[in-house]
Design a protein around this motif. Structure first.
Motif, PDB file in Angstrom:
ATOM      1  N   ASP A 271      23.090  24.765 -24.566  1.00 33.15           N
ATOM      2  CA  ASP A 271      22.823  23.460 -25.160  1.00 33.15           C
ATOM      3  C   ASP A 271      21.565  23.535 -26.016  1.00 33.15           C
ATOM      4  OD1 ASP A 271      23.346  20.493 -25.283  1.00 33.15           O
ATOM      5  OD2 ASP A 271      21.331  20.466 -24.434  1.00 33.15           O
ATOM      6  N   TYR A 272      20.552  24.219 -25.510  1.00 31.36           N
ATOM      7  CA  TYR A 272      19.310  24.435 -26.252  1.00 31.36           C
ATOM      8  C   TYR A 272      19.550  25.300 -27.485  1.00 31.36           C
ATOM      9  CZ  TYR A 272      14.758  26.599 -27.255  1.00 31.36           C
ATOM     10  OH  TYR A 272      13.637  27.089 -27.874  1.00 31.36           O
ATOM     11  N   ILE A 273      20.323  26.357 -27.347  1.00 33.74           N
ATOM     12  CA  ILE A 273      20.619  27.260 -28.458  1.00 33.74           C
ATOM     13  C   ILE A 273      21.336  26.524 -29.580  1.00 33.74           C
ATOM     14  CG2 ILE A 273      22.051  29.240 -29.147  1.00 33.74           C
ATOM     15  CD1 ILE A 273      21.359  30.482 -26.401  1.00 33.74           C
ATOM     16  N   VAL A 274      22.319  25.695 -29.204  1.00 35.60           N
ATOM     17  CA  VAL A 274      23.082  24.949 -30.210  1.00 35.60           C
ATOM     18  C   VAL A 274      22.186  23.942 -30.925  1.00 35.60           C
ATOM     19  CG1 VAL A 274      24.948  23.277 -30.531  1.00 35.60           C
ATOM     20  CG2 VAL A 274      25.298  25.290 -29.089  1.00 35.60           C
ATOM     21  N   ARG A 275      21.307  23.278 -30.178  1.00 37.44           N
ATOM     22  CA  ARG A 275      20.397  22.299 -30.799  1.00 37.44           C
ATOM     23  C   ARG A 275      19.445  22.971 -31.778  1.00 37.44           C
ATOM     24  NH1 ARG A 275      19.218  20.586 -25.610  1.00 37.44           N
ATOM     25  NH2 ARG A 275      17.055  21.272 -25.930  1.00 37.44           N
ATOM     26  N   GLU A 276      18.906  24.116 -31.400  1.00 39.51           N
ATOM     27  CA  GLU A 276      17.899  24.792 -32.219  1.00 39.51           C
ATOM     28  C   GLU A 276      18.508  25.679 -33.297  1.00 39.51           C
ATOM     29  OE1 GLU A 276      14.597  24.380 -32.060  1.00 39.51           O
ATOM     30  OE2 GLU A 276      14.897  22.849 -30.513  1.00 39.51           O
ATOM     31  N   GLY A 277      19.739  26.104 -33.114  1.00 39.94           N
ATOM     32  CA  GLY A 277      20.356  27.038 -34.055  1.00 39.94           C
ATOM     33  C   GLY A 277      21.094  26.338 -35.173  1.00 39.94           C
ATOM     34  N   LYS A 278      21.842  27.114 -35.931  1.00 44.17           N
ATOM     35  CA  LYS A 278      22.592  26.599 -37.073  1.00 44.17           C
ATOM     36  C   LYS A 278      24.080  26.755 -36.779  1.00 44.17           C
ATOM     37  CE  LYS A 278      22.888  26.955 -42.106  1.00 44.17           C
ATOM     38  NZ  LYS A 278      22.388  27.654 -43.316  1.00 44.17           N
ATOM     39  N   PHE A 279      24.667  25.692 -36.252  1.00 48.31           N
ATOM     40  CA  PHE A 279      26.076  25.701 -35.881  1.00 48.31           C
ATOM     41  C   PHE A 279      26.777  24.495 -36.511  1.00 48.31           C
ATOM     42  CE2 PHE A 279      24.067  28.018 -32.429  1.00 48.31           C
ATOM     43  CZ  PHE A 279      24.962  29.039 -32.148  1.00 48.31           C
ATOM     44  N   GLY A 280      28.028  24.686 -36.869  1.00 44.77           N
ATOM     45  CA  GLY A 280      28.861  23.552 -37.220  1.00 44.77           C
ATOM     46  C   GLY A 280      29.283  22.826 -35.949  1.00 44.77           C
ATOM     47  N   THR A 281      29.949  21.672 -36.090  1.00 48.43           N
ATOM     48  CA  THR A 281      30.339  20.879 -34.918  1.00 48.43           C
ATOM     49  C   THR A 281      31.265  21.658 -33.989  1.00 48.43           C
ATOM     50  OG1 THR A 281      30.146  18.864 -36.237  1.00 48.43           O
ATOM     51  CG2 THR A 281      31.379  18.704 -34.169  1.00 48.43           C
ATOM     52  N   LEU A 282      32.308  22.253 -34.570  1.00 51.27           N
ATOM     53  CA  LEU A 282      33.255  23.016 -33.760  1.00 51.27           C
ATOM     54  C   LEU A 282      32.603  24.280 -33.211  1.00 51.27           C
ATOM     55  CD1 LEU A 282      36.121  23.294 -32.690  1.00 51.27           C
ATOM     56  CD2 LEU A 282      36.735  24.466 -34.818  1.00 51.27           C
ATOM     57  N   GLU A 283      31.824  24.949 -34.058  1.00 49.87           N
ATOM     58  CA  GLU A 283      31.115  26.153 -33.603  1.00 49.87           C
ATOM     59  C   GLU A 283      30.169  25.827 -32.460  1.00 49.87           C
ATOM     60  OE1 GLU A 283      30.814  28.783 -37.722  1.00 49.87           O
ATOM     61  OE2 GLU A 283      29.204  27.413 -37.158  1.00 49.87           O
ATOM     62  N   GLY A 284      29.475  24.701 -32.573  1.00 50.02           N
ATOM     63  CA  GLY A 284      28.531  24.312 -31.533  1.00 50.02           C
ATOM     64  C   GLY A 284      29.221  24.064 -30.200  1.00 50.02           C
ATOM     65  N   TRP A 285      30.353  23.342 -30.252  1.00 46.53           N
ATOM     66  CA  TRP A 285      31.093  23.086 -29.020  1.00 46.53           C
ATOM     67  C   TRP A 285      31.586  24.395 -28.417  1.00 46.53           C
ATOM     68  CZ3 TRP A 285      35.839  24.148 -27.046  1.00 46.53           C
ATOM     69  CH2 TRP A 285      36.249  23.436 -25.917  1.00 46.53           C
ATOM     70  N   PHE A 286      32.144  25.246 -29.258  1.00 50.62           N
ATOM     71  CA  PHE A 286      32.669  26.536 -28.795  1.00 50.62           C
ATOM     72  C   PHE A 286      31.545  27.383 -28.199  1.00 50.62           C
ATOM     73  CE2 PHE A 286      33.992  30.933 -29.320  1.00 50.62           C
ATOM     74  CZ  PHE A 286      35.309  30.913 -28.867  1.00 50.62           C
ATOM     75  N   ALA A 287      30.411  27.429 -28.917  1.00 46.22           N
ATOM     76  CA  ALA A 287      29.283  28.234 -28.447  1.00 46.22           C
ATOM     77  C   ALA A 287      28.769  27.737 -27.109  1.00 46.22           C
ATOM     78  CB  ALA A 287      28.163  28.219 -29.488  1.00 46.22           C
ATOM     79  N   LYS A 288      28.665  26.424 -26.972  1.00 48.67           N
ATOM     80  CA  LYS A 288      28.080  25.874 -25.749  1.00 48.67           C
ATOM     81  C   LYS A 288      28.913  26.203 -24.520  1.00 48.67           C
ATOM     82  CE  LYS A 288      26.503  21.605 -23.572  1.00 48.67           C
ATOM     83  NZ  LYS A 288      26.225  20.154 -23.740  1.00 48.67           N
ATOM     84  N   TYR A 289      30.219  25.966 -24.593  1.00 55.94           N
ATOM     85  CA  TYR A 289      31.052  26.096 -23.396  1.00 55.94           C
ATOM     86  C   TYR A 289      31.619  27.494 -23.225  1.00 55.94           C
ATOM     87  CZ  TYR A 289      30.490  21.100 -23.056  1.00 55.94           C
ATOM     88  OH  TYR A 289      29.936  19.852 -22.922  1.00 55.94           O
ATOM     89  N   VAL A 290      32.194  28.033 -24.275  1.00 56.69           N
ATOM     90  CA  VAL A 290      32.736  29.390 -24.177  1.00 56.69           C
ATOM     91  C   VAL A 290      31.606  30.410 -24.112  1.00 56.69           C
ATOM     92  CG1 VAL A 290      34.228  31.097 -25.269  1.00 56.69           C
ATOM     93  CG2 VAL A 290      34.817  28.672 -25.390  1.00 56.69           C
ATOM     94  N   GLY A 291      30.587  30.200 -24.947  1.00 54.03           N
ATOM     95  CA  GLY A 291      29.443  31.117 -24.954  1.00 54.03           C
ATOM     96  C   GLY A 291      28.710  31.121 -23.630  1.00 54.03           C
ATOM     97  N   ALA A 292      28.531  29.943 -23.038  1.00 59.42           N
ATOM     98  CA  ALA A 292      27.837  29.870 -21.750  1.00 59.42           C
ATOM     99  C   ALA A 292      28.597  30.634 -20.677  1.00 59.42           C
ATOM    100  CB  ALA A 292      27.661  28.413 -21.348  1.00 59.42           C
ATOM    101  N   ALA A 293      29.922  30.478 -20.666  1.00 56.37           N
ATOM    102  CA  ALA A 293      30.738  31.198 -19.685  1.00 56.37           C
ATOM    103  C   ALA A 293      30.652  32.706 -19.905  1.00 56.37           C
ATOM    104  CB  ALA A 293      32.195  30.726 -19.772  1.00 56.37           C
TER     105      ALA A 293
END
Length: 390
Positions: A271-293
């Motif tokens: 969640d912190y990475i997505v907030r501070e990084g440069k992600f699109g909406t879909l990329e951010g959602w994917f990164a947060k949940y799939v990336g965290a797992a």
């Protein structure tokens, strides 16, 4: 602009006073100096409309023109007086500001620096800590970690990348720091010449993947006198190099297992990475949940690879306390009264955990807090600015 207006008023005043149009009528000269049309001699007003001659005697018209000319001269003179007065006041203020303010290093003014980074990358954070401490101005380009479009022009596909004057590319955080530190300390050496002292080496690691390494990356390329000035205490150079390498080879590998220690911490970290990084909406959602797992699983592998304890916090606490013990009680920093490159490297790595549970636990359960707060202040206030002059 005020000076220009004052000069214009004065010029118009002298033109009116000296114009032959103020002579008695019949001289045949009609404001030739100003190239004004004949109808300028007409009076506009009194209900006569455009083209009606003034009914005023010549003497009054001439007197009025003289008064008008004097008014322009007076206005111009007052304008020039206030302009000169303002100019000297500004000069005195500028002199006072220059006397009170610290001198800006030539490196900051002469080098145009652009840092391509991920905000949460510990290696990028190391470079920012160095640049901030030394007061070197730089522009940040946040790279999308999925597509990496921002660095598609580069053969080197990792971050950080530091571009200097838009044509000289510096790769690897330790090479960036060592070469820039050499540049700000050494006399007469160009950055491109210094960079040749850190040759690129390609090899294949244990996994069969080609990796790029750099020789001498913890060394500063200084003369004997410059080395003595930077490292006045015996053994301080070797100590700095040892702990810089320790930050890269050990400390940085404790970050992921600790910030992704549990599923909850993994989600909070992404969640912190997505907030501070440069992600699109879909990329951010994917990164947060799939990336965290994914990172929760990878963190377990890293734990095994680096032989960490079941409770990885204990390895973090031990590493940080070893660092504090190496500084000792008599020094503010490993560099003494001021941070050295090892201080900046360790601080840069640790601060990427700020805002996460691992950071709070580290601050509460180790002795690092006083040193860490001093480092925050030193980088925020650009305490190394005076060291950056050439």
């Amino acid at each position: 602009m005020a000076a220009s207006c004052a000069r214009s008023l004065t010029k118009v005043g002298w033109t009116i006073l000296e114009s032959s149009a103020l002579r008695r009528p019949g001289t045949g000269v009609f404001f030739s100096a100003c190239r004004m049309p004949r109808r300028s001699y007409y009076y506009y007003g009194g209900g006569g409309g455009t083209g009606a001659r003034s009914g005023l005697p010549w003497s009054l018209r001439a007197g009025g023109s003289r008064a008008l000319g004097c008014a322009f001269l007076l206005g111009g003179g007052v304008g020039i007086y206030h302009t000169v007065k303002l100019y000297w006041a500004q000069q005195r203020q500028l002199a006072q500001e220059q006397a009170q303010a610290p001198s800006t290093p030539s490196t900051s003014a002469s080098l145009s620096l652009t840092l391509y980074q991920y905000q949460t990358c510990p290696f990028c954070s190391k470079v920012r800590a160095f640049l901030d401490y030394h007061g070197l101005a730089y522009r940040v380009v946040e790279v999308n970690p999925v597509m990496r479009r921002e660095i598609k022009w580069s053969v080197y596909r990792k971050v950080p990348i530091l571009m200097v004057d838009e044509h000289l590319q510096l790769n690897d955080s330790s090479v960036i720091i060592s070469s820039l530190k050499t540049y700000v300390v050494s006399k007469g050496s160009s950055l491109s010449d210094i960079l040749r002292c850190y040759p690129e080496m390609k090899s294949v690691n244990d996994s069969g993947k080609e990796v790029t390494e750099y020789n001498n990356k913890y060394w500063l390329m200084l003369s004997q006198d410059e080395t003595a000035a930077v490292y006045p205490d015996k053994g301080s150079q070797k100590e700095e190099m040892k702990w810089r390498q320790w930050a890269d080879d050990w400390l940085v590998h404790l970050i992921s297992p600790n910030v992704y220690r549990s599923t909850g911490e993994a989600l909070a970290s992404f969640d912190y990475i997505v907030r501070e990084g440069k992600f699109g909406t879909l990329e951010g959602w994917f990164a947060k949940y799939v990336g965290a797992a994914a990172m929760f699983v990878i963190a377990k592998r890293l734990k095994s690879r680096h032989n960490l304890q079941d409770d990885v916090r204990q390895d973090l606490y031990k590493a940080v306390n070893n660092w504090v013990a190496a500084i000792g009680k008599k020094r503010k920093f490993m560099g003494g009264e001021q941070p050295n490159l090892a201080d900046l490297a360790v601080f840069g790595v640790l601060r990427v955990m700020e805002g996460l549970q691992a950071f709070d636990d580290m601050m509460a359960n180790t002795k690092v807090k006083p040193w860490y707060r001093r480092m925050e202040s030193a980088t925020r206030n650009h305490d190394g600015l005076s060291q950056s002059s050439r």
